[in-house]
Design a protein around this motif. Structure first.
Motif, PDB file in Angstrom:
ATOM      1  N   PHE A  31      22.260  54.180  49.538  1.00  0.00           N
ATOM      2  CA  PHE A  31      21.804  54.671  48.243  1.00  0.00           C
ATOM      3  C   PHE A  31      22.624  54.016  47.142  1.00  0.00           C
ATOM      4  CE2 PHE A  31      21.909  57.727  44.724  1.00  0.00           C
ATOM      5  CZ  PHE A  31      20.550  57.807  44.476  1.00  0.00           C
ATOM      6  N   ASP A  32      21.924  53.458  46.188  1.00  0.00           N
ATOM      7  CA  ASP A  32      22.550  52.737  45.084  1.00  0.00           C
ATOM      8  C   ASP A  32      22.785  53.700  43.923  1.00  0.00           C
ATOM      9  OD1 ASP A  32      23.353  50.976  43.134  1.00  0.00           O
ATOM     10  OD2 ASP A  32      21.402  49.991  42.949  1.00  0.00           O
ATOM     11  N   MET A  33      24.058  54.006  43.657  1.00  0.00           N
ATOM     12  CA  MET A  33      24.376  54.931  42.569  1.00  0.00           C
ATOM     13  C   MET A  33      23.960  54.365  41.214  1.00  0.00           C
ATOM     14  SD  MET A  33      25.431  57.686  43.917  1.00  0.00           S
ATOM     15  CE  MET A  33      26.577  58.746  43.087  1.00  0.00           C
ATOM     16  N   GLY A  34      23.740  53.046  41.137  1.00  0.00           N
ATOM     17  CA  GLY A  34      23.249  52.436  39.907  1.00  0.00           C
ATOM     18  C   GLY A  34      21.863  52.933  39.536  1.00  0.00           C
ATOM     19  N   LYS A  35      21.138  53.451  40.521  1.00  0.00           N
ATOM     20  CA  LYS A  35      19.810  54.010  40.268  1.00  0.00           C
ATOM     21  C   LYS A  35      19.892  55.261  39.394  1.00  0.00           C
ATOM     22  CE  LYS A  35      17.583  52.571  44.559  1.00  0.00           C
ATOM     23  NZ  LYS A  35      16.918  53.051  45.771  1.00  0.00           N
ATOM     24  N   LEU A  36      21.086  55.751  39.189  1.00  0.00           N
ATOM     25  CA  LEU A  36      21.274  56.986  38.429  1.00  0.00           C
ATOM     26  C   LEU A  36      21.622  56.723  36.972  1.00  0.00           C
ATOM     27  CD1 LEU A  36      23.372  58.926  41.077  1.00  0.00           C
ATOM     28  CD2 LEU A  36      20.892  58.870  40.800  1.00  0.00           C
ATOM     29  N   ASP A  37      21.703  55.461  36.594  1.00  0.00           N
ATOM     30  CA  ASP A  37      22.117  55.124  35.233  1.00  0.00           C
ATOM     31  C   ASP A  37      21.146  55.622  34.166  1.00  0.00           C
ATOM     32  OD1 ASP A  37      24.402  53.988  36.209  1.00  0.00           O
ATOM     33  OD2 ASP A  37      23.650  51.928  36.110  1.00  0.00           O
ATOM     34  N   HIS A  38      19.898  55.903  34.544  1.00  0.00           N
ATOM     35  CA  HIS A  38      18.914  56.401  33.576  1.00  0.00           C
ATOM     36  C   HIS A  38      19.129  57.876  33.238  1.00  0.00           C
ATOM     37  CE1 HIS A  38      17.191  57.926  37.290  1.00  0.00           C
ATOM     38  NE2 HIS A  38      16.488  58.762  36.550  1.00  0.00           N
ATOM     39  N   ILE A  39      19.935  58.565  34.023  1.00  0.00           N
ATOM     40  CA  ILE A  39      20.182  59.988  33.778  1.00  0.00           C
ATOM     41  C   ILE A  39      21.064  60.108  32.539  1.00  0.00           C
ATOM     42  CG2 ILE A  39      21.277  62.090  34.669  1.00  0.00           C
ATOM     43  CD1 ILE A  39      20.629  61.073  37.488  1.00  0.00           C
TER      44      ILE A  39
ATOM     45  N   TRP B 154      25.057  67.324  57.552  1.00  0.00           N
ATOM     46  CA  TRP B 154      24.801  68.207  56.416  1.00  0.00           C
ATOM     47  C   TRP B 154      25.895  68.044  55.356  1.00  0.00           C
ATOM     48  CZ3 TRP B 154      26.961  71.975  53.488  1.00  0.00           C
ATOM     49  CH2 TRP B 154      26.110  72.700  52.660  1.00  0.00           C
ATOM     50  N   LEU B 155      27.153  68.010  55.785  1.00  0.00           N
ATOM     51  CA  LEU B 155      28.271  67.877  54.846  1.00  0.00           C
ATOM     52  C   LEU B 155      28.211  66.550  54.089  1.00  0.00           C
ATOM     53  CD1 LEU B 155      31.185  69.351  56.984  1.00  0.00           C
ATOM     54  CD2 LEU B 155      30.216  70.344  54.902  1.00  0.00           C
ATOM     55  N   ILE B 156      27.875  65.472  54.783  1.00  0.00           N
ATOM     56  CA  ILE B 156      27.771  64.161  54.134  1.00  0.00           C
ATOM     57  C   ILE B 156      26.650  64.167  53.104  1.00  0.00           C
ATOM     58  CG2 ILE B 156      27.118  61.750  54.534  1.00  0.00           C
ATOM     59  CD1 ILE B 156      28.733  62.011  57.218  1.00  0.00           C
ATOM     60  N   ASN B 157      25.475  64.699  53.477  1.00  0.00           N
ATOM     61  CA  ASN B 157      24.364  64.773  52.525  1.00  0.00           C
ATOM     62  C   ASN B 157      24.709  65.661  51.341  1.00  0.00           C
ATOM     63  OD1 ASN B 157      22.545  62.969  53.682  1.00  0.00           O
ATOM     64  ND2 ASN B 157      21.737  64.530  55.057  1.00  0.00           N
ATOM     65  N   ASN B 158      25.409  66.755  51.597  1.00  0.00           N
ATOM     66  CA  ASN B 158      25.795  67.659  50.523  1.00  0.00           C
ATOM     67  C   ASN B 158      26.758  66.966  49.551  1.00  0.00           C
ATOM     68  OD1 ASN B 158      25.582  70.557  49.588  1.00  0.00           O
ATOM     69  ND2 ASN B 158      27.801  70.302  49.703  1.00  0.00           N
ATOM     70  N   LEU B 159      27.687  66.178  50.068  1.00  0.00           N
ATOM     71  CA  LEU B 159      28.603  65.428  49.201  1.00  0.00           C
ATOM     72  C   LEU B 159      27.859  64.376  48.386  1.00  0.00           C
ATOM     73  CD1 LEU B 159      31.762  64.999  51.464  1.00  0.00           C
ATOM     74  CD2 LEU B 159      31.596  66.264  49.316  1.00  0.00           C
ATOM     75  N   LYS B 160      26.839  63.747  48.984  1.00  0.00           N
ATOM     76  CA  LYS B 160      26.027  62.775  48.244  1.00  0.00           C
ATOM     77  C   LYS B 160      25.293  63.461  47.097  1.00  0.00           C
ATOM     78  CE  LYS B 160      25.357  59.602  52.080  1.00  0.00           C
ATOM     79  NZ  LYS B 160      24.396  59.041  53.035  1.00  0.00           N
ATOM     80  N   VAL B 161      24.760  64.651  47.355  1.00  0.00           N
ATOM     81  CA  VAL B 161      24.082  65.404  46.298  1.00  0.00           C
ATOM     82  C   VAL B 161      25.069  65.779  45.205  1.00  0.00           C
ATOM     83  CG1 VAL B 161      22.865  67.561  45.773  1.00  0.00           C
ATOM     84  CG2 VAL B 161      22.242  66.248  47.805  1.00  0.00           C
ATOM     85  N   LYS B 162      26.252  66.208  45.594  1.00  0.00           N
ATOM     86  CA  LYS B 162      27.279  66.553  44.604  1.00  0.00           C
ATOM     87  C   LYS B 162      27.649  65.319  43.780  1.00  0.00           C
ATOM     88  CE  LYS B 162      31.711  68.932  44.210  1.00  0.00           C
ATOM     89  NZ  LYS B 162      32.841  69.496  44.952  1.00  0.00           N
TER      90      LYS B 162
ATOM     91  N   THR C 294      27.272  65.113  39.725  1.00  0.00           N
ATOM     92  CA  THR C 294      28.450  64.908  38.881  1.00  0.00           C
ATOM     93  C   THR C 294      28.542  63.495  38.311  1.00  0.00           C
ATOM     94  OG1 THR C 294      29.809  64.374  40.816  1.00  0.00           O
ATOM     95  CG2 THR C 294      29.772  66.676  40.086  1.00  0.00           C
ATOM     96  N   ARG C 295      27.595  62.636  38.612  1.00  0.00           N
ATOM     97  CA  ARG C 295      27.639  61.227  38.197  1.00  0.00           C
ATOM     98  C   ARG C 295      27.639  61.049  36.686  1.00  0.00           C
ATOM     99  NH1 ARG C 295      28.310  55.770  39.009  1.00  0.00           N
ATOM    100  NH2 ARG C 295      26.592  54.598  38.185  1.00  0.00           N
ATOM    101  N   GLN C 296      26.796  61.776  35.986  1.00  0.00           N
ATOM    102  CA  GLN C 296      26.627  61.559  34.552  1.00  0.00           C
ATOM    103  C   GLN C 296      27.138  62.762  33.750  1.00  0.00           C
ATOM    104  OE1 GLN C 296      26.288  58.356  34.465  1.00  0.00           O
ATOM    105  NE2 GLN C 296      24.482  58.209  33.195  1.00  0.00           N
ATOM    106  N   LEU C 297      28.371  63.140  33.971  1.00  0.00           N
ATOM    107  CA  LEU C 297      28.990  64.240  33.231  1.00  0.00           C
ATOM    108  C   LEU C 297      30.045  63.680  32.293  1.00  0.00           C
ATOM    109  CD1 LEU C 297      29.605  66.850  36.099  1.00  0.00           C
ATOM    110  CD2 LEU C 297      27.570  66.559  34.680  1.00  0.00           C
ATOM    111  N   SER C 298      30.106  64.226  31.094  1.00  0.00           N
ATOM    112  CA  SER C 298      31.163  63.818  30.171  1.00  0.00           C
ATOM    113  C   SER C 298      32.509  64.253  30.750  1.00  0.00           C
ATOM    114  CB  SER C 298      30.957  64.462  28.800  1.00  0.00           C
ATOM    115  OG  SER C 298      31.215  65.865  28.872  1.00  0.00           O
ATOM    116  N   VAL C 299      33.580  63.687  30.235  1.00  0.00           N
ATOM    117  CA  VAL C 299      34.924  64.022  30.703  1.00  0.00           C
ATOM    118  C   VAL C 299      35.175  65.519  30.549  1.00  0.00           C
ATOM    119  CG1 VAL C 299      37.387  63.639  30.293  1.00  0.00           C
ATOM    120  CG2 VAL C 299      35.796  61.715  30.214  1.00  0.00           C
TER     121      VAL C 299
END
Length: 139
Positions: A5-13, A78-86, A90-95
């Motif tokens: 999964f490419d986290m760059g795909k989340l840049d539009h958020i 399940w734990l790995i998928n849950n961490l990916k969801v987390k 949390t990817r596009q949160l301000s400081v």
């Protein structure tokens, strides 16, 4: 979610900076989690009529002191998928907003989702005003 999964795909958020950006942020994160078939990690209900909208709970070994290999693999997956969801959440949160989030792996994606919802997802008059302002600027 595939491991590639490419986290760059989340840049539009849009960045979640507070109540004024919460609904746009939530909408985009919801779409990503749906596309990645991971929405179940932030659901807390089971709907038998909606197989994609039902909660996913951490598997539990029948005998927690001696889990089988299959149980261990299921729990780890399940734990790995849950961490990916987390990570998506949390990817596009301000400081400032990031300070609300725990970095502990014991805090689930659902916990993180609810923390943000509790802080920014209120439907009081002030929040409605922010939503109306945002909609007005879109016109």
């Amino acid at each position: 979610m595939p491991s590639s999964f490419d986290m760059g795909k989340l840049d539009h958020i849009p960045e979640l900076t507070g109540p004024d950006t919460y609904f746009a942020w939530k909408c985009e994160v919801t779409y990503v989690l749906g596309i990645e078939d991971q929405w179940c990690h932030i659901m807390d209900t089971v709907d038998l009529d909606d197989i994609l909208g039902s909660a996913s709970y951490k598997p539990v070994a029948v005998n927690p002191t001696v889990p089988t290999a299959a149980e261990t693999m299921s729990i780890q997956e399940w734990l790995i998928n849950n961490l990916k969801v987390k990570a998506i959440i949390t990817r596009q949160l301000s400081v400032t907003v990031q300070q609300l989030m725990s970095t502990s792996h014991k805090v689930t994606a659902l916990d993180a989702w609810k923390t943000l919802e509790d802080h920014f997802g209120r439907n009081d008059m002030g929040s409605q005003h922010v939503v109306h302002q945002s909609l007005y600027t879109l016109q």
